[in-house]
Design a protein around this motif. Structure first.
Motif, mmCIF file in Angstrom:
data_model
loop_
_atom_site.group_PDB
_atom_site.id
_atom_site.type_symbol
_atom_site.label_atom_id
_atom_site.label_comp_id
_atom_site.label_asym_id
_atom_site.label_seq_id
_atom_site.Cartn_x
_atom_site.Cartn_y
_atom_site.Cartn_z
ATOM 1 N N ALA A 1 -10.856 -16.490 -25.768
ATOM 2 C CA ALA A 1 -11.600 -15.603 -25.140
ATOM 3 C C ALA A 1 -13.049 -16.075 -25.312
ATOM 4 O O ALA A 1 -13.629 -16.407 -26.185
ATOM 5 C CB ALA A 1 -11.241 -14.353 -25.864
ATOM 6 N N SER A 2 -13.396 -15.629 -23.877
ATOM 7 C CA SER A 2 -14.934 -16.154 -23.678
ATOM 8 C C SER A 2 -16.018 -14.760 -23.087
ATOM 9 O O SER A 2 -15.067 -13.727 -22.437
ATOM 10 C CB SER A 2 -15.122 -17.309 -22.805
ATOM 11 O OG SER A 2 -14.569 -16.918 -21.591
ATOM 12 N N GLY A 3 -16.905 -15.008 -23.004
ATOM 13 C CA GLY A 3 -17.921 -13.979 -22.815
ATOM 14 C C GLY A 3 -18.671 -13.226 -23.854
ATOM 15 O O GLY A 3 -18.566 -13.630 -25.104
ATOM 16 N N SER A 4 -19.315 -12.041 -23.262
ATOM 17 C CA SER A 4 -20.099 -11.210 -24.370
ATOM 18 C C SER A 4 -19.258 -10.088 -24.886
ATOM 19 O O SER A 4 -18.978 -9.255 -24.062
ATOM 20 C CB SER A 4 -21.297 -11.013 -23.774
ATOM 21 O OG SER A 4 -21.820 -10.280 -24.687
ATOM 22 N N PHE A 5 -18.909 -10.307 -26.167
ATOM 23 C CA PHE A 5 -18.173 -8.923 -26.806
ATOM 24 C C PHE A 5 -18.482 -9.091 -28.223
ATOM 25 O O PHE A 5 -18.747 -9.949 -28.981
ATOM 26 C CB PHE A 5 -16.689 -8.976 -26.576
ATOM 27 C CG PHE A 5 -16.134 -10.306 -27.023
ATOM 28 C CD1 PHE A 5 -15.783 -11.317 -25.956
ATOM 29 C CD2 PHE A 5 -15.574 -10.381 -28.211
ATOM 30 C CE1 PHE A 5 -15.166 -12.537 -26.239
ATOM 31 C CE2 PHE A 5 -14.816 -11.631 -28.455
ATOM 32 C CZ PHE A 5 -14.590 -12.462 -27.579
ATOM 33 N N LEU A 6 -18.181 -7.973 -28.893
ATOM 34 C CA LEU A 6 -18.478 -7.710 -30.267
ATOM 35 C C LEU A 6 -17.114 -8.198 -31.234
ATOM 36 O O LEU A 6 -17.600 -8.635 -32.332
ATOM 37 C CB LEU A 6 -18.815 -6.196 -30.511
ATOM 38 C CG LEU A 6 -19.431 -5.747 -31.858
ATOM 39 C CD1 LEU A 6 -20.872 -6.541 -32.075
ATOM 40 C CD2 LEU A 6 -19.694 -4.219 -32.051
ATOM 41 N N ALA A 7 -16.082 -7.666 -30.809
ATOM 42 C CA ALA A 7 -15.037 -8.029 -31.762
ATOM 43 C C ALA A 7 -13.698 -8.084 -30.915
ATOM 44 O O ALA A 7 -13.554 -7.668 -29.797
ATOM 45 C CB ALA A 7 -14.921 -7.043 -32.891
ATOM 46 N N ILE A 8 -12.575 -8.813 -31.602
ATOM 47 C CA ILE A 8 -11.261 -8.702 -30.965
ATOM 48 C C ILE A 8 -10.309 -8.295 -32.090
ATOM 49 O O ILE A 8 -10.508 -8.670 -33.361
ATOM 50 C CB ILE A 8 -10.866 -10.169 -30.630
ATOM 51 C CG1 ILE A 8 -11.707 -10.976 -29.769
ATOM 52 C CG2 ILE A 8 -9.430 -10.187 -30.031
ATOM 53 C CD1 ILE A 8 -11.496 -12.438 -29.526
ATOM 54 N N LYS A 53 -12.583 -19.335 -33.498
ATOM 55 C CA LYS A 53 -12.502 -20.095 -32.136
ATOM 56 C C LYS A 53 -12.303 -19.035 -31.134
ATOM 57 O O LYS A 53 -12.077 -19.387 -30.107
ATOM 58 C CB LYS A 53 -11.473 -21.253 -32.118
ATOM 59 C CG LYS A 53 -12.023 -22.353 -32.950
ATOM 60 C CD LYS A 53 -10.936 -23.469 -32.908
ATOM 61 C CE LYS A 53 -11.574 -24.802 -33.604
ATOM 62 N NZ LYS A 53 -10.406 -25.852 -33.622
ATOM 63 N N LYS A 54 -11.779 -18.004 -31.468
ATOM 64 C CA LYS A 54 -11.434 -16.739 -30.579
ATOM 65 C C LYS A 54 -10.267 -17.200 -29.830
ATOM 66 O O LYS A 54 -10.385 -17.253 -28.516
ATOM 67 C CB LYS A 54 -12.680 -16.333 -29.732
ATOM 68 C CG LYS A 54 -14.029 -15.855 -30.348
ATOM 69 C CD LYS A 54 -15.052 -15.745 -29.582
ATOM 70 C CE LYS A 54 -16.460 -15.545 -30.168
ATOM 71 N NZ LYS A 54 -17.712 -15.404 -29.309
ATOM 72 N N MET A 55 -9.353 -17.861 -30.279
ATOM 73 C CA MET A 55 -8.226 -18.253 -29.914
ATOM 74 C C MET A 55 -6.871 -17.779 -30.437
ATOM 75 O O MET A 55 -6.661 -17.178 -31.545
ATOM 76 C CB MET A 55 -8.098 -19.968 -29.966
ATOM 77 C CG MET A 55 -9.390 -20.473 -28.978
ATOM 78 S SD MET A 55 -8.940 -22.325 -28.977
ATOM 79 C CE MET A 55 -7.763 -22.493 -27.699
ATOM 80 N N VAL A 56 -5.760 -17.827 -29.551
ATOM 81 C CA VAL A 56 -4.611 -17.319 -29.915
ATOM 82 C C VAL A 56 -3.501 -18.359 -29.229
ATOM 83 O O VAL A 56 -3.947 -18.693 -28.332
ATOM 84 C CB VAL A 56 -4.150 -15.946 -29.528
ATOM 85 C CG1 VAL A 56 -4.182 -15.634 -27.966
ATOM 86 C CG2 VAL A 56 -2.838 -15.552 -30.172
#
Length: 121
Positions: free
Chosen positions: A24-31, A75-78
């Motif tokens: 996941a990339s870009g500007s965001f607060l949370a997953i 890493k914001k990865m799955v």
């Protein structure tokens, strides 16, 4: 702009393995929850596996014991490790994530563009 980008699909023979990745990339607060879905020609999109932010997992009966979902929050990865692949696993696999853009927004579903997995001898 939030993007989910999958990689790792391909053509394999029955019984072989593949590992899918999604970042996941870009500007965001949370997953929050992340997951993998798949869609074969003529079929509806179906859940393959999901994982919460805390690491709790859920699998479709058809992949239980063969597929493993995991995530790296830093890493914001799955990931989806797929073992003992069968021809019926052939489909386009999509990454999904529930993302919060800001403290004033709502949780929203985001999807990747999909990656083809083909299992054939």
């Amino acid at each position: 702009q939030v993007q989910l980008v999958e990689s790792g699909g391909g053509l394999v023979q029955p019984g072989e393995s593949l590992r899918l990745s999604c970042v996941a990339s870009g500007s965001f607060l949370a997953i929050k929850d992340m997951g993998w879905y798949r869609q074969a020609p003529g079929n509806q999109r179906e859940l393959v596996a999901s994982i919460t932010g805390g690491g709790s997992t859920n699998y479709a009966d058809s992949v239980l014991g063969r597929f493993t979902i995991s995530r790296d929050n830093a890493k914001k990865m799955v990931y989806l490790q797929m073992n003992s692949l069968r021809p019926e696993d052939t489909a386009v696999y999509y990454c999904n994530a529930q993302i919060l853009l800001s403290s004033s927004s709502k949780w929203s579903d985001y999807w990747g563009q999909g990656t083809q997995v083909t299992v054939s001898s």
